[in-house]
Design a protein around this motif. Structure first.
Motif, PDB file in Angstrom:
ATOM      1  N   ASP A 199       0.853  -1.167   0.000  1.00 11.58           N
ATOM      2  CA  ASP A 199       0.000   0.000   0.000  1.00 11.58           C
ATOM      3  C   ASP A 199       0.894   1.224   0.000  1.00 11.58           C
ATOM      4  O   ASP A 199       1.308   1.711   1.045  1.00 11.58           O
ATOM      5  CB  ASP A 199      -0.933   0.016   1.213  1.00 11.58           C
ATOM      6  N   ALA A 200       1.223   1.699  -1.207  1.00 11.03           N
ATOM      7  CA  ALA A 200       2.153   2.820  -1.324  1.00 11.03           C
ATOM      8  C   ALA A 200       1.609   4.074  -0.686  1.00 11.03           C
ATOM      9  O   ALA A 200       2.362   4.970  -0.308  1.00 11.03           O
ATOM     10  CB  ALA A 200       2.464   3.064  -2.803  1.00 11.03           C
ATOM     11  N   ALA A 201       0.289   4.159  -0.541  1.00  9.45           N
ATOM     12  CA  ALA A 201      -0.322   5.371  -0.007  1.00  9.45           C
ATOM     13  C   ALA A 201      -0.296   5.432   1.511  1.00  9.45           C
ATOM     14  O   ALA A 201      -0.637   6.453   2.089  1.00  9.45           O
ATOM     15  CB  ALA A 201      -1.776   5.471  -0.494  1.00  9.45           C
ATOM     16  N   ARG A 202       0.077   4.372   2.169  1.00  6.20           N
ATOM     17  CA  ARG A 202      -0.047   4.301   3.622  1.00  6.20           C
ATOM     18  C   ARG A 202       0.722   5.436   4.304  1.00  6.20           C
ATOM     19  O   ARG A 202       1.907   5.632   4.074  1.00  6.20           O
ATOM     20  CB  ARG A 202       0.473   2.953   4.106  1.00  6.20           C
ATOM     21  N   PRO A 203       0.035   6.192   5.182  1.00  6.98           N
ATOM     22  CA  PRO A 203       0.717   7.267   5.912  1.00  6.98           C
ATOM     23  C   PRO A 203       1.451   6.724   7.129  1.00  6.98           C
ATOM     24  O   PRO A 203       1.340   5.539   7.460  1.00  6.98           O
ATOM     25  CB  PRO A 203      -0.444   8.166   6.352  1.00  6.98           C
ATOM     26  N   TYR A 204       2.179   7.584   7.790  1.00  6.01           N
ATOM     27  CA  TYR A 204       2.773   7.239   9.074  1.00  6.01           C
ATOM     28  C   TYR A 204       1.750   7.539  10.177  1.00  6.01           C
ATOM     29  O   TYR A 204       0.841   8.352   9.979  1.00  6.01           O
ATOM     30  CB  TYR A 204       4.054   8.039   9.315  1.00  6.01           C
ATOM     31  N   ALA A 236      -3.055  16.769   8.551  1.00  9.08           N
ATOM     32  CA  ALA A 236      -3.006  15.881   7.389  1.00  9.08           C
ATOM     33  C   ALA A 236      -1.570  15.464   7.091  1.00  9.08           C
ATOM     34  O   ALA A 236      -0.610  16.068   7.598  1.00  9.08           O
ATOM     35  CB  ALA A 236      -3.602  16.569   6.160  1.00  9.08           C
ATOM     36  N   GLN A 237      -1.450  14.429   6.284  1.00  5.95           N
ATOM     37  CA  GLN A 237      -0.157  14.001   5.754  1.00  5.95           C
ATOM     38  C   GLN A 237      -0.244  13.925   4.237  1.00  5.95           C
ATOM     39  O   GLN A 237      -1.207  13.380   3.684  1.00  5.95           O
ATOM     40  CB  GLN A 237       0.248  12.625   6.291  1.00  5.95           C
ATOM     41  N   ILE A 238       0.780  14.469   3.597  1.00  7.13           N
ATOM     42  CA  ILE A 238       0.945  14.311   2.147  1.00  7.13           C
ATOM     43  C   ILE A 238       1.960  13.206   1.921  1.00  7.13           C
ATOM     44  O   ILE A 238       3.058  13.230   2.487  1.00  7.13           O
ATOM     45  CB  ILE A 238       1.439  15.621   1.506  1.00  7.13           C
ATOM     46  N   VAL A 239       1.592  12.230   1.129  1.00  6.73           N
ATOM     47  CA  VAL A 239       2.456  11.088   0.857  1.00  6.73           C
ATOM     48  C   VAL A 239       2.786  11.071  -0.637  1.00  6.73           C
ATOM     49  O   VAL A 239       1.889  11.042  -1.479  1.00  6.73           O
ATOM     50  CB  VAL A 239       1.772   9.764   1.254  1.00  6.73           C
ATOM     51  N   ARG A 240       4.065  11.112  -0.946  1.00 11.22           N
ATOM     52  CA  ARG A 240       4.535  11.074  -2.345  1.00 11.22           C
ATOM     53  C   ARG A 240       5.417   9.851  -2.519  1.00 11.22           C
ATOM     54  O   ARG A 240       6.549   9.814  -2.039  1.00 11.22           O
ATOM     55  CB  ARG A 240       5.319  12.350  -2.638  1.00 11.22           C
ATOM     56  N   GLY A 243       4.193   4.223  -7.311  1.00 13.00           N
ATOM     57  CA  GLY A 243       3.066   3.298  -7.344  1.00 13.00           C
ATOM     58  C   GLY A 243       1.744   3.908  -6.947  1.00 13.00           C
ATOM     59  O   GLY A 243       0.729   3.219  -6.935  1.00 13.00           O
ATOM     60  N   LEU A 244       1.747   5.199  -6.609  1.00 15.66           N
ATOM     61  CA  LEU A 244       0.500   5.849  -6.210  1.00 15.66           C
ATOM     62  C   LEU A 244      -0.281   6.312  -7.437  1.00 15.66           C
ATOM     63  O   LEU A 244       0.287   6.918  -8.341  1.00 15.66           O
ATOM     64  CB  LEU A 244       0.788   7.066  -5.335  1.00 15.66           C
ATOM     65  N   ALA A 245      -1.571   6.047  -7.451  1.00 15.00           N
ATOM     66  CA  ALA A 245      -2.427   6.594  -8.496  1.00 15.00           C
ATOM     67  C   ALA A 245      -2.431   8.113  -8.349  1.00 15.00           C
ATOM     68  O   ALA A 245      -2.762   8.635  -7.278  1.00 15.00           O
ATOM     69  CB  ALA A 245      -3.841   6.044  -8.364  1.00 15.00           C
ATOM     70  N   GLY A 246      -2.041   8.804  -9.394  1.00 15.96           N
ATOM     71  CA  GLY A 246      -1.956  10.258  -9.307  1.00 15.96           C
ATOM     72  C   GLY A 246      -0.673  10.743  -8.679  1.00 15.96           C
ATOM     73  O   GLY A 246      -0.422  11.951  -8.635  1.00 15.96           O
ATOM     74  N   LEU A 272       7.224  17.226  -5.380  1.00 21.57           N
ATOM     75  CA  LEU A 272       8.069  16.748  -4.284  1.00 21.57           C
ATOM     76  C   LEU A 272       8.853  15.520  -4.718  1.00 21.57           C
ATOM     77  O   LEU A 272       8.386  14.730  -5.547  1.00 21.57           O
ATOM     78  CB  LEU A 272       7.208  16.389  -3.070  1.00 21.57           C
ATOM     79  N   PRO A 273      10.045  15.319  -4.171  1.00 27.71           N
ATOM     80  CA  PRO A 273      10.804  14.104  -4.490  1.00 27.71           C
ATOM     81  C   PRO A 273      10.029  12.855  -4.062  1.00 27.71           C
ATOM     82  O   PRO A 273       9.362  12.846  -3.023  1.00 27.71           O
ATOM     83  CB  PRO A 273      12.085  14.262  -3.659  1.00 27.71           C
ATOM     84  N   VAL A 274      10.112  11.810  -4.856  1.00 34.06           N
ATOM     85  CA  VAL A 274       9.463  10.556  -4.505  1.00 34.06           C
ATOM     86  C   VAL A 274      10.035  10.045  -3.191  1.00 34.06           C
ATOM     87  O   VAL A 274      11.252  10.048  -2.985  1.00 34.06           O
ATOM     88  CB  VAL A 274       9.666   9.510  -5.624  1.00 34.06           C
TER      89      VAL A 274
END
Length: 292
Positions: A199-204, A236-240, A243-246, A272-274
């Motif tokens: 799950d590439a989108a998973r936040p901390y 909020a958290q921004i995750v870059r 494998g993330l859609a978008g 932002l850098p991956v």
């Protein structure tokens, strides 16, 4: 269901943190993975939506107990919890024979209530009550009504789960953040050492700031620090990540994906850098002034 009911009673009967953690640890070790998955779901504060109207539950209780509706209301006022009130008023089963695992109770007795006509829902409730003992009815009622609460912080649940399976608590907390499917396979990914969750989108995990209880002089040279106003927005958290859609995910503190609600932020975050994850506040700006 028996194991989960026993756990609920143990948690409800103590205020001691160590005893709560020990009880949950024993449950996670003893329960089959598919049951432990649902146990974790409910203990973590997640809940099924209310599957049946309160009026249907009350009508079924009146019919099953023979108690007039006004008396049920009076008892409810004295007890303070409708689920417990019904469990106390129902006659004891002649020969309690309920031995269904928790996952089966959820899949075959609770979820089907969602689309059942009122009469069928009441019949299904009555049937389940006739098989259960008092404590099982109490827990079952709370799950049915979507108001299950047991008074344990999520951090304690994480600690118990980590201890039961020998996984670092920080790793378990991270795996639990975001989407969680209460299945045997999903539970295995959470607790097996070395497992990976695709799950590439998973936040901390979101960590709350705490006030420093020290004198300012103890912090050293002020020029070594950076400070900013505490803006009041949406945590909020921004995750870059790859494998993330978008290319970007944005999560609220309540672990809800909100990128679609803030397309301008998602668009800006694509530069932002991956591998970047930013934790902060989503703020409304107008004419270059926050909140103005």
């Amino acid at each position: 269901m028996k194991l989960f009911t026993e756990l609920f009673i143990r948690l409800d009967e103590t205020n001691k943190t160590a005893q709560k953690v020990a009880a949950m640890e024993e449950y996670f070790r003893a329960a089959p993975a598919v049951d432990a998955a649902w146990g974790l779901f409910f203990l973590s504060g997640l809940r099924l939506r209310r599957t049946v109207k309160s009026g249907v539950v009350r009508a079924a209780a009146v019919a099953a107990t023979g108690v007039p509706e006004w008396m049920l209301a009076e008892c409810h006022g004295a007890v303070g919890d409708l689920s417990e009130t019904i469990a106390l008023l129902l006659p004891e089963a002649a020969q309690p024979q309920f031995d269904e695992p928790l996952h089966r109770v959820v899949d075959h007795r609770i979820k089907p209530l969602v689309n059942s006509p009122d009469a069928l829902a009441a019949a299904r409730l009555t049937e389940a009550w006739s098989l259960m003992d008092r404590n099982e009815r109490f827990v079952f009622n709370k799950l049915v009504r979507g108001n299950f609460r047991v008074g344990v912080q999520r951090a304690l649940v994480v600690r118990a789960l980590a201890s039961a399976y020998g996984v670092d608590a920080a790793v378990v907390a991270h795996r639990l953040t975001g989407s969680y499917e209460p299945t045997g396979a999903g539970f295995g990914k959470l607790v097996l050492p070395g497992s990976s969750i695709d799950d590439a989108a998973r936040p901390y995990p979101f960590c709350l700031a705490q006030q420093l209880d020290v004198a300012l002089a103890e912090l050293g040279d002020p020029s070594a620090w950076q400070a900013e106003y505490k803006w009041d927005g949406i945590r909020a958290q921004i995750v870059r990540r790859e494998g993330l859609a978008g290319g970007v995910a944005i999560w609220s503190r309540g672990e809800e994906p909100i990128a679609s609600q803030f397309p301008e932020i998602a668009s800006a975050a694509r530069v932002l850098p991956v591998g970047t994850v930013i934790d902060g506040e989503v703020l409304a700006w107008r004419f270059g002034v926050p909140g103005g």
